[in-house]
Design a protein around this motif. Sequence first.
Motif, PDB file in Angstrom:
ATOM      1  N   ARG A   1       0.810  -1.211   0.000  1.00 48.05           N
ATOM      2  CA  ARG A   1       0.000   0.000   0.000  1.00 48.05           C
ATOM      3  C   ARG A   1       0.846   1.265   0.000  1.00 48.05           C
ATOM      4  N   CYS A   2       1.950   1.228   0.687  1.00 48.35           N
ATOM      5  CA  CYS A   2       2.709   2.465   0.875  1.00 48.35           C
ATOM      6  C   CYS A   2       3.165   3.038  -0.463  1.00 48.35           C
ATOM      7  N   ILE A   3       2.883   4.315  -0.660  1.00 46.84           N
ATOM      8  CA  ILE A   3       3.236   4.965  -1.924  1.00 46.84           C
ATOM      9  C   ILE A   3       4.364   5.972  -1.751  1.00 46.84           C
ATOM     10  N   GLY A   4       4.965   5.999  -0.596  1.00 46.05           N
ATOM     11  CA  GLY A   4       6.103   6.904  -0.415  1.00 46.05           C
ATOM     12  C   GLY A   4       5.727   8.364  -0.346  1.00 46.05           C
ATOM     13  N   CYS A   5       4.535   8.652   0.172  1.00 45.41           N
ATOM     14  CA  CYS A   5       4.071  10.040   0.137  1.00 45.41           C
ATOM     15  C   CYS A   5       4.660  10.895   1.255  1.00 45.41           C
ATOM     16  N   GLN A   6       5.291  10.282   2.223  1.00 43.20           N
ATOM     17  CA  GLN A   6       5.955  10.988   3.321  1.00 43.20           C
ATOM     18  C   GLN A   6       4.993  11.722   4.257  1.00 43.20           C
ATOM     19  N   SER A   7       3.721  11.398   4.172  1.00 46.05           N
ATOM     20  CA  SER A   7       2.787  12.045   5.082  1.00 46.05           C
ATOM     21  C   SER A   7       3.084  11.632   6.522  1.00 46.05           C
ATOM     22  N   CYS A   8       3.423  10.360   6.706  1.00 44.92           N
ATOM     23  CA  CYS A   8       3.746   9.879   8.049  1.00 44.92           C
ATOM     24  C   CYS A   8       4.977  10.608   8.591  1.00 44.92           C
TER      25      CYS A   8
ATOM     26  N   CYS B   1      -1.915   8.333   7.558  1.00 40.11           N
ATOM     27  CA  CYS B   1      -1.466   7.657   6.331  1.00 40.11           C
ATOM     28  C   CYS B   1      -2.588   7.560   5.286  1.00 40.11           C
ATOM     29  N   PRO B   2      -2.407   8.221   4.147  1.00 42.77           N
ATOM     30  CA  PRO B   2      -3.477   8.291   3.151  1.00 42.77           C
ATOM     31  C   PRO B   2      -3.830   6.958   2.492  1.00 42.77           C
ATOM     32  N   THR B   3      -2.965   5.977   2.590  1.00 46.20           N
ATOM     33  CA  THR B   3      -3.320   4.692   1.989  1.00 46.20           C
ATOM     34  C   THR B   3      -3.662   3.670   3.062  1.00 46.20           C
ATOM     35  N   ARG B   4      -3.628   4.097   4.307  1.00 46.82           N
ATOM     36  CA  ARG B   4      -3.770   3.191   5.438  1.00 46.82           C
ATOM     37  C   ARG B   4      -2.812   2.006   5.290  1.00 46.82           C
ATOM     38  N   ALA B   5      -1.580   2.355   5.010  1.00 43.55           N
ATOM     39  CA  ALA B   5      -0.529   1.340   4.924  1.00 43.55           C
ATOM     40  C   ALA B   5      -0.014   0.996   6.308  1.00 43.55           C
ATOM     41  N   LEU B   6      -0.318   1.846   7.278  1.00 46.61           N
ATOM     42  CA  LEU B   6       0.174   1.614   8.628  1.00 46.61           C
ATOM     43  C   LEU B   6      -0.977   1.146   9.510  1.00 46.61           C
ATOM     44  N   VAL B   7      -0.748   0.044  10.180  1.00 46.78           N
ATOM     45  CA  VAL B   7      -1.774  -0.472  11.087  1.00 46.78           C
ATOM     46  C   VAL B   7      -1.140  -0.639  12.465  1.00 46.78           C
TER      47      VAL B   7
ATOM     48  N   LEU C   1      10.013   2.459   1.882  1.00 49.04           N
ATOM     49  CA  LEU C   1      10.124   1.715   3.125  1.00 49.04           C
ATOM     50  C   LEU C   1      10.084   2.676   4.311  1.00 49.04           C
ATOM     51  N   PRO C   2       8.933   2.783   4.955  1.00 49.19           N
ATOM     52  CA  PRO C   2       8.855   3.656   6.132  1.00 49.19           C
ATOM     53  C   PRO C   2       9.602   3.004   7.290  1.00 49.19           C
ATOM     54  N   VAL C   3      10.485   3.751   7.924  1.00 46.41           N
ATOM     55  CA  VAL C   3      11.224   3.186   9.051  1.00 46.41           C
ATOM     56  C   VAL C   3      11.107   4.070  10.279  1.00 46.41           C
TER      57      VAL C   3
HETATM   58  S1  SF4 Z   1       1.926   7.971   4.949  1.00 43.68           S
HETATM   59 FE1  SF4 Z   1       1.513   5.848   4.467  1.00 43.68          FE
HETATM   60  S2  SF4 Z   1       1.656   5.739   2.227  1.00 43.68           S
HETATM   61 FE2  SF4 Z   1       2.582   7.646   2.849  1.00 43.68          FE
HETATM   62  S3  SF4 Z   1       4.725   7.152   3.002  1.00 43.68           S
HETATM   63 FE3  SF4 Z   1       3.858   6.902   5.053  1.00 43.68          FE
HETATM   64  S4  SF4 Z   1       3.291   4.777   5.167  1.00 43.68           S
HETATM   65 FE4  SF4 Z   1       3.650   5.215   3.030  1.00 43.68          FE
END
Ligand code: SF4
Lengths: 273, 285, 840
Positions: A84-91, A230-236, A126-128
């Motif tokens: 799901r993660c699109i690398g948007c850096q919102s997190c 997270c806009p894609t809800r890639a983080l749970v 890759l969010p770390v």
């Molecule tokens: S906010 Fe979600 S989709 Fe965007 S970079 Fe972070 S983990 Fe990935």
Amino acid sequence: MLQDLATIRKLAGKLRERSGIPVVESCARWCETYTQVAQWSLGEGERFEFMPAQEETAMETNKKTVAGKNGRPPRWGMVIDLKRCIGCQSCTIACKVENGTPPGIFWMRVLEKEEGKYPLARKLFLPVRCNHCSDPPCVPVCPTGASYKREKDNLVLINQDKCIGCRACIVACPYQVRFLAEDSNGYYGEELTPYEAKSYQKWQPRTVQKCTFCVDRIDGGLEPACVQTCPTRALVFGDLNDPESELSKLVRERSHFQPRAELGTDPSLYYVT
Amino acid sequence: MMHEFNMELSSQEEWSWLVAIDLFLGGLGGGLFLLFQNLDLPPVTGLLSLGLVILGGLVLLAELGHPLRAWRALARPQTSWISRGMISVFVFIIAGLLYIAPSFSVFSWLPWSPTSSGGRALGVVAGICAFLVTLYPGFVLSASPSIPFWNSPLLPVLFFSQSLLGASGLVLLLSPFGFDGQALQGFFSLAALLIVANFILMTIHLWTLKRSGLAAREAVSLFNRGSFGWTFRAGVVLIGMILPFIVVVWVPSAVVLAGAFILVGSLLFRYCVLKAGVYVPFALI
Amino acid sequence: MASKWVPTACGMCYVGCGIRVLVEDGVAVSIEGDPNNPQNQGVMCAKGKAGIMNLYNPHRIKVPLKRTNPKRGLHEDPGWKEISWDEALTTIAAKLDGIRDDPKKLYVQAWEVTGDCFYWLLALGSAFGTPHLMGNASATCGKVIHPVEFFSGGGFHQQPDLHYCNYCILIGTQFGLGARGAFNHITLDMAEARARGMKVVVIDPVGSYAASKANEWIPIRPGTDTAFALSMLHVLLNELGIYDARFLKHKTNAPYLVGSNGRYIREPGSGKPLVFDATDQRVKTHDDPTASDPAITGAGEGGRPAFELLREHVAKYPPEKTEEITTIPAATLRRLAQEFGEAASVGATMTIDGVTLPYRPACVDWAKGPQGHKHGFHQSWPLKLLNIVMGAVNVPGGILSTAAAGKRPHRWWPEGGTDGLLEEGGHVLPLPHPKAFPGRTPTKPFRMDLAELFPLAPHFHTLLPITCQDRERYGLSYGIEMMLHAPTNSLLGSFGDLKMVESFYQSIPFIAGFAVEINETNLFDDIVLPFPSYLERSDFVAGTNLLIPHCGKDDWLWQIRQSVVEPPAGMRQPQEVIMEIADRLGLLGDFYRLLNHAFRLKEPYALQPGQRYPITEVIDRMARSWFGEEHDLGWFREHGVIRIPRDVEEAYIGPFLEARLPIYLEHFLQRGEELKEVISQMGLEWDLSDYRPLSDWMPCPSYNAIRNGRYDLIAVHYKLPYVYGSFGNENPWINEICERTPYAYNVLVNEDVAKAKGISDGDEVWLESPATKVRAKAKLTQCIHPQVVGVAGHFGHWSPGMPIARGKGINFNSLLPTDLEHIDKISTALDHCVEVRLYK
Ligand code: SF4
Ligand SMILES: Nc1nc2c(c(=O)[nH]1)N[C@H]1C(S)=C(S)[C@@H](COP(=O)(O)OP(=O)(O)OC[C@H]3O[C@@H](n4cnc5c(=O)[nH]c(N)nc54)[C@H](O)[C@@H]3O)O[C@H]1N2
Ligand SMILES: Nc1nc2c(c(=O)[nH]1)N[C@H]1C(S)=C(S)[C@@H](COP(=O)(O)OP(=O)(O)OC[C@H]3O[C@@H](n4cnc5c(=O)[nH]c(N)nc54)[C@H](O)[C@@H]3O)O[C@H]1N2
Ligand code: SF4
Ligand code: SF4
Ligand code: SF4
Ligand code: SF4
Ligand SMILES: [Mo]
């Protein structure tokens, strides 16, 4: 009720007079407006009953229950869905706003890496952040006890009042997610913005800081800020000890890895792929 | 502390010159004390070793984010090698001082002497602590599981042997002020032996790493690249080992120079080890 | 400590998400998405999350300024001097008064996108009487998509129906993966759709964010999308025979009979286009209810159905020929066509809420990439045709038209007109948008932007720097003498070649405009008016939720903006400033009439001539007028957003549209001929080959420049998910991310190509186009077409008022040659692919 056509014609005439432009031909939307008002005006059925379903829930907080289940102490963890993660850096930015981290310091960041050869190439995101390891190398090396594991829920935290800033934990952490702010300068220099003046109270310069899993938020029953945004809800986020949590289910059902699991740190972060 | 947003190999940047100097001084002090104790060097060398360790401690304080809280670092000897090191330094300084003090006339009134049973006990305690002081940096570094250059059981040994080498260098440097003849010959042999031992240890370390993972190889290759490569090859190997070896074996008249060379090499060695702290990028998936 | 959450609308980009801001002792300390807002559903993007740092940017402008240095230039110091509001507005009013006799000398750059100011400035300009109203800032985006949507979709923009789509081809867009309107909504929907197995194919020269998440990235040479689309059509229509015949027959002009001159065969009396009814075996008018089976194949009455012509036309583009043009292997293209055709499930239906609808779970989406070309219209239009021939328009799973129709709180609906074809795009505000069907009759231009010579285009500003060089040539006897602008950065982003843009701005004797911070556009201002941050403003229209909301059955919404922190002392609300200018000019009556019309304000809510209002009162009137007395400003202040459920008809208007869509652009011929006439009367020589009813691939100048070896690479630009225009470039958090990833400020070059040139990763290089040469840093990557250089974002600032952004990245637009050779003769899009040399 129709608009007064005569007035509109008059206006259109005035416009033509002023600009010397045949109004019908001119195409700026507002100019056209003059001539088209009549046909666009509301006729019958102008206002509909539109809000039977309006619920008055707007000011509820962004609350997702994050309490431990079954009387067992929780083990907070996070699943990061790399599909799901699109690398948007919102997190990344969410963590900044929430925790007021100073310039150069990102408690979490989203790494980018290329894979493959053209044209079968792509970037991986890759969010770390701190893994809140069950067996965290950063804790035993700490000579002061400032770094500790909160036994009740497995969080790895830092008591900044105790930290002497020796950096042993920074180099011991295999994941490069601990930081030390040399000073308390803000993004615009020594003079802090009103926001920074408030948020910088959350940490001390020259001591070590890192992701706390937004401990104040989870203690208050809220999801961590990065998860919330997270806009894609890639983080749970959730309780790894609760087999029924969305998190545990994801770990069960999807292929996954823990970062550098071979080190035996037993991270509480699972990357599902 | 710049952490980029891409997954590339990077070295730790937390510990640099100040820590290198601290490790150098501490190691030198500890090593010198061991030589002093075991080779019957004059008491002033013992005092010097204490001074070096204290100086190292001060440098360390300067490196800390909060020096005034330094006392807290004694709190976790169960797990933390820094804690253990700090306690060792602390005990070493106290025991060492008490042990040496009676050797000086001002303190001759003290009820023990280096040879009395109480004094010997102090000597043993100080000696053990000195040993730990030379050893613990190796353990601190090897506790970083993600830095293969450090995360090796060989590292404490390397630090120990480097401490002795440095101390022998210091002795050579100071030789015009006290030793000659037979004693000096002995130091020549010791220095030559330590140089060879260190060289072998280092070669084994590098050679092993060269055949391990990506970050380890990168660390090793750092030693062959750019200005850092020169620091290592010219500083640590040539100046710190080859030249002094040549001197002690063939040109004994330049003994002071050999001592200085060894010290320079020994300091640069610490620096190079710190700099070679390349992380395994944790997510090269 | 007093702390509260205040609901409002984000203003860090044009989307306008619902947010709530935590205010402690008057200081904004946190921002979160509003979970009750159907647009963003509680989530937010990086740009929005970073907004607090824009609010507290110490370099913001807080008082009116005037220039003391009469010399204006890109790098000229204006010598700002603080002045009072009264002096500022007196000067502006006096200057406006000075050109009152010829109001078209006023040019209004109104694009502001985040709030009301856009509409208010347009209303002021209109009331003043000028046609020079710039309602769009980009030299690429919107140029083709809006007119195409008006005549082939009904709304303002398009979106794949992520709720049901199974096969989504993204061409020159990072929809739901890095960009586009309704950002957070589509991003979440996209994630869900991918999780449920929707296949995403990205066709793009740059393997950026979208390509990285696609099932398949297919690199394409820039400016060759027409060829790709035509070949896809060829494979589908001629090789595979997959198309939605029913839809084509009844809902498009496919059966319209076309004569040998390319025009419809019309019924002599009524002039109505004719079709051949296969059932009765005779011709009928297109709207004859007895025509139960209008033929789309065969021939009749001296004409052939438009569909036949299309089929024959696309046969000229076999994939093998296209492979040479696009670099996409013929086999790949055939496979895509097959997969797409099969996924479209022609003939399938589904039932939603008891309504049975066609179900076409496949679509092609495109946006900025294909539009910015010399032949931008024809680059893009055949891409839409791919959806039309599948019947995948405005039905579940297909391509949907944004904001096309609604029933609440007002009713708006796209309508048919000329020749039974869709003509009028829907818009909740009754503001017609210039449309491409049937277009306008070209005349000799009055307008500086030559709008009259672009009878099918929606926007025209890209012409201004060109015409101002040589007005006589276009028979223009006047020049722009004054410019009023919103706080955007058109100088940097809305045109090409900076030298030309500079001389255009220099040619305008008086420029006044708003500023958040002093950006490059403001460097040319004579008077600068401070513009409050979005967290200090109030707006009735907050973002583009009225034009580009999410599609499908999810609730629609209305969201207002309220100020959450006190603006700095001396700051005024922009709407009130504009109102005062209108008042000072004695235009308040006309100005209100336009606003009342645009916002459908009627008694007792209508704004009354002779009266001035605080903006909060205007918003209160609008809110009550639209949503009923109980939903006044106070209600919105407390609740933030009103959710408006959409029914099936609103969500999937396709089956409910009473108009046909075109597959054959007959009117292009007529407009082309008329235009030719005008052009030759004016003594101009224009290539009008774009005025053709069926698209052909025509190369961009860059294509040929590479062929004949004068240049070896083509530069294109793309957006980053954490950057919006240049809005956030001065945001230190966003900047930090851009600095730390190698993919933002650096230009992308194919690794193998760069190595062959002796260029290594991170090297400083020259990027030289026919317009200029700039210094850049190279990022070597495998994720880019070997013939392409990728430039991200909207960077390359030099204004001292933007110390953080200054000197970082490069300004892509400055590379673009700007002349008629590089402007699409249909849409006025400026060619955004440019030949370059890259060297150390
Ligand atoms: S906010 Fe979600 S989709 Fe965007 S970079 Fe972070 S983990 Fe990935
Ligand atoms: N995060 C973010 N979101 C935004 C914006 C933003 O700035 N940032 N801006 C908003 C606005 S104003 C707009 S217009 C939309 C734009 O939304 P998109 O149109 O999706 O914008 P881009 O990401 O620039 O995507 C254009 C793509 O076209 C590719 N391209 C360039 N030339 C060609 C070509 O000739 N053929 C093909 N096939 N591809 C080509 C580029 O490499 C790029 O990947 O996004 C809106 N949303
Ligand atoms: N090189 C390059 N050029 C482009 C594009 C690109 O991606 N790259 N994109 C093109 C496209 S698709 C478009 S739509 C246009 C967009 O172009 P614009 O809509 O003009 O957007 P910006 O250039 O970002 O202008 C924003 C400016 O507004 C000011 N500003 C900051 N905060 C606020 C605020 O809260 N409100 C308001 N109103 N203003 C504020 C800032 O000074 C900033 O410089 O650019 C086009 N040009
Ligand atoms: S990730 Fe690093 S900082 Fe976090 S618990 Fe594990 S070792 Fe400690
Ligand atoms: S820097 Fe602070 S937290 Fe880290 S090891 Fe030292 S005292 Fe402990
Ligand atoms: S959990 Fe909280 S502290 Fe940790 S990365 Fe996310 S936002 Fe930052
Ligand atoms: S998409 Fe735009 S409006 Fe929404 S949160 Fe991001 S910046 Fe704000
Ligand atoms: Mo745009």
